[in-house]
Design an enzyme around this catalytic site. Structure first.
Site, PDB file in Angstrom:
ATOM      1  N   CYS A   1      -3.497  -3.173   4.639  1.00  0.00           N
ATOM      2  CA  CYS A   1      -2.596  -4.204   5.171  1.00  0.00           C
ATOM      3  C   CYS A   1      -3.035  -5.618   4.819  1.00  0.00           C
ATOM      4  CB  CYS A   1      -2.500  -4.079   6.687  1.00  0.00           C
ATOM      5  SG  CYS A   1      -1.903  -2.481   7.207  1.00  0.00           S
TER       6      CYS A   1
ATOM      7  N   GLU B   1       0.847  -1.189   0.000  1.00  0.00           N
ATOM      8  CA  GLU B   1       0.000   0.000   0.000  1.00  0.00           C
ATOM      9  C   GLU B   1       0.887   1.244   0.000  1.00  0.00           C
ATOM     10  OE1 GLU B   1      -1.992   1.229   3.635  1.00  0.00           O
ATOM     11  OE2 GLU B   1      -1.513  -0.727   4.491  1.00  0.00           O
TER      12      GLU B   1
ATOM     13  N   HIS C   1      -2.517  -9.255  12.487  1.00  0.00           N
ATOM     14  CA  HIS C   1      -1.912  -8.050  11.926  1.00  0.00           C
ATOM     15  C   HIS C   1      -1.480  -7.164  13.092  1.00  0.00           C
ATOM     16  CE1 HIS C   1      -1.127  -4.389   9.933  1.00  0.00           C
ATOM     17  NE2 HIS C   1      -2.202  -3.779  10.403  1.00  0.00           N
TER      18      HIS C   1
END
Ligand code: HMG
Length: 420
Positions: free
Chosen positions: A115, A83, A237
């Site tokens: 993400c 990203e 994450h």
């Protein structure tokens, strides 16, 4: 549907940046009580890219040892998830393809959903390998996370790349079906094309992440997934290390399980070892969590690991995988620790100078100062084109060049080392 042969991660390697900023230096600069960073966020330091590093140099550096070990046979696809894209049209993966000398008979593409992108890449790779089990897919997740200076997000910056070779009969991790999926249109974190740094509604982003934890778990259960207590560990994450703890506590609570500190730490503690010193690596973060778990934990052969991948905006996925017999023989623990140990600490002024660097948009010739000691560098921008080069090994450089390197830091080249 469960396939009759295992598909998963055959090899995994990561890279990060040349420089690192300890949180103690950031706290000194902005007057924050250091335990907010060390305890509240669980962060000790953040990786800072050199002037001649970017997502391509990190991605190529992460993938090179995989190609060195396995060769390019049967690698017909490279998926580059990011990203922090460097071009609106050309995939960063094409530069990596070139730097690594991959065969022309390869499809290369870039994927984006905050993400979450690397998990989409992994799932797409799985489909390609199921169609033709001889093929292998190189998945690269590479990101530099950037927030405005002096904003709450600044302390959660970082940078890293993870490369994974996906194939049948994997040496490391056998990926399982089903997956639990969750998408919700939310403006918790985004980066318009005209901005270098992300915009974020911090508290909303944490709530959105936790909603996604419940959402993916609900769908995972509906799809016939494993019960929670079968998992030996969970890779979340990690925008900052403490988020993994927060997320797992939330999942345990949601499922009516005990939420004691020891319980939560047992499930996620080892997965945070790398992100706590690297910071948010966006797409790479979940898989950096896997790298840390594999490098830190005792033998977990056959044990199921849960993965929760979240990308703001938002898309999330929960899935499981089991560790393959003999996986420990294929780990890159020493190299991974070396990647962290070789980083040079910088002071605040140097971090700031690196943060504020940008290329003029005039199409001129703009070389970068040689700072990275990694195998690849962004040599500059020339006629609106990024120019990459492989750095020659020290033994192959002229003695003058080698001397230059030994003399570092020196004016105009290497940033000053940190003093605390
Ligand atoms: P903030 O306002 O700086 O901090 O925002 P805070 O006041 O919320 O404090 C953070 C924690 O530190 C709190 O603990 C405090 O109590 C504690 P918690 O309530 O979370 O358990 N604390 C202390 N602890 C010990 N000693 C002290 C002390 N002081 C405070 N002295 C925030 C924090 C994370 C929101 C901010 O850093 C931010 O905006 N970060 C960027 C966004 C982000 O990381 N969001 C996470 C979820 S979204 C996501 O993961 C997606 C993302 O990766 C992007 C993508 O998908 O592409 C970001």
């Amino acid at each position: 549907m469960v396939s009759d042969f295992a598909i998963g991660i055959h090899d995994l390697s990561f890279s990060t940046t040349e420089f690192v900023l300890p949180h103690a230096i950031l706290a000194d600069h902005n007057g924050t009580e250091i335990n907010k960073y060390h305890v509240g966020l669980g962060q000790r330091s953040m990786s800072v890219p050199a002037a001649d590093e970017d997502i391509v140099t990190m991605g190529a550096t992460a993938a090179e040892p995989i190609i060195a070990r396995h060769g390019t046979d049967h690698v017909r696809t490279v998926v580059f998830a990011t990203e922090s894209s460097i071009d609106q049209a050309k995939s960063a993966g094409v530069y990596v393809h070139s730097l690594l000398g991959l065969p022309s008979a390869t499809r290369v593409v870039e994927l984006k959903q905050a993400c979450y992108g690397a998990t989409a890449a992994l799932q797409f790779a799985l489909g390609l390998v199921r169609r033709d089990p001889v093929q292998r897919v190189l998945v690269i997740a590479s990101d530099i996370s950037r927030y405005d200076l002096d904003s709450p997000g600044e302390a959660t910056q970082g940078a890293a790349a993870v490369a994974m070779l996906v194939g049948s009969d994997p040496a490391l991790l056998r990926l399982e079906e089903p997956s639990g999926l969750f998408t919700a249109d939310v403006m918790d974190f985004w980066r318009p094309n005209y901005r270098d740094a992300a915009l974020v509604d911090g508290q909303e982003s944490v709530s959105a992440y936790l909603r996604a934890v419940r959402g993916t778990w609900g769908d995972y259960t509906d799809q016939g997934g494993r019960p929670l207590d079968e998992f030996a560990a969970f890779c979340y994450h990690q925008p900052y290390a403490k988020m993994a703890y927060k997320a797992h506590r939330h999942l345990l609570e949601h499922c009516g399980h005990p939420t004691g500190e020891a319980e939560v730490a047992r499930a996620v503690g080892r997965t945070t070892a790398y992100s706590a010193v690297i910071g948010n690596s966006y797409t790479a973060s979940v898989y950096l969590g896997l790298a840390a778990l594999l490098d830190e934990a005792d033998d977990m052969t056959g044990r199921p690991i849960g993965f929760m991948s979240y990308g703001s905006g938002s898309v999330a996925e929960f899935f499981g995988g089991t560790l393959a017999p003999g996986y420990r023989e294929h780990l890159r623990t020493t190299a991974h620790r070396g990647v962290l140990d070789r980083r040079q600490p910088v002071d605040y002024a140097t971090y700031r100078e690196l943060y504020e660097r940008s290329f003029p948009a005039d199409g001129g010739d703009h070389p970068t100062p040689p700072q990275t000691t990694g195998p690849f560098r962004l040599a500059g921008l020339r006629g609106h084109q990024r120019v990459y080069e492989r750095r020659a090994p020290v033994s192959a450089r002229s003695s003058a060049e080698a001397g230059d390197l030994r003399r570092l830091p020196h004016e105009g080249h290497r940033p000053a080392p940190a003093t605390s």
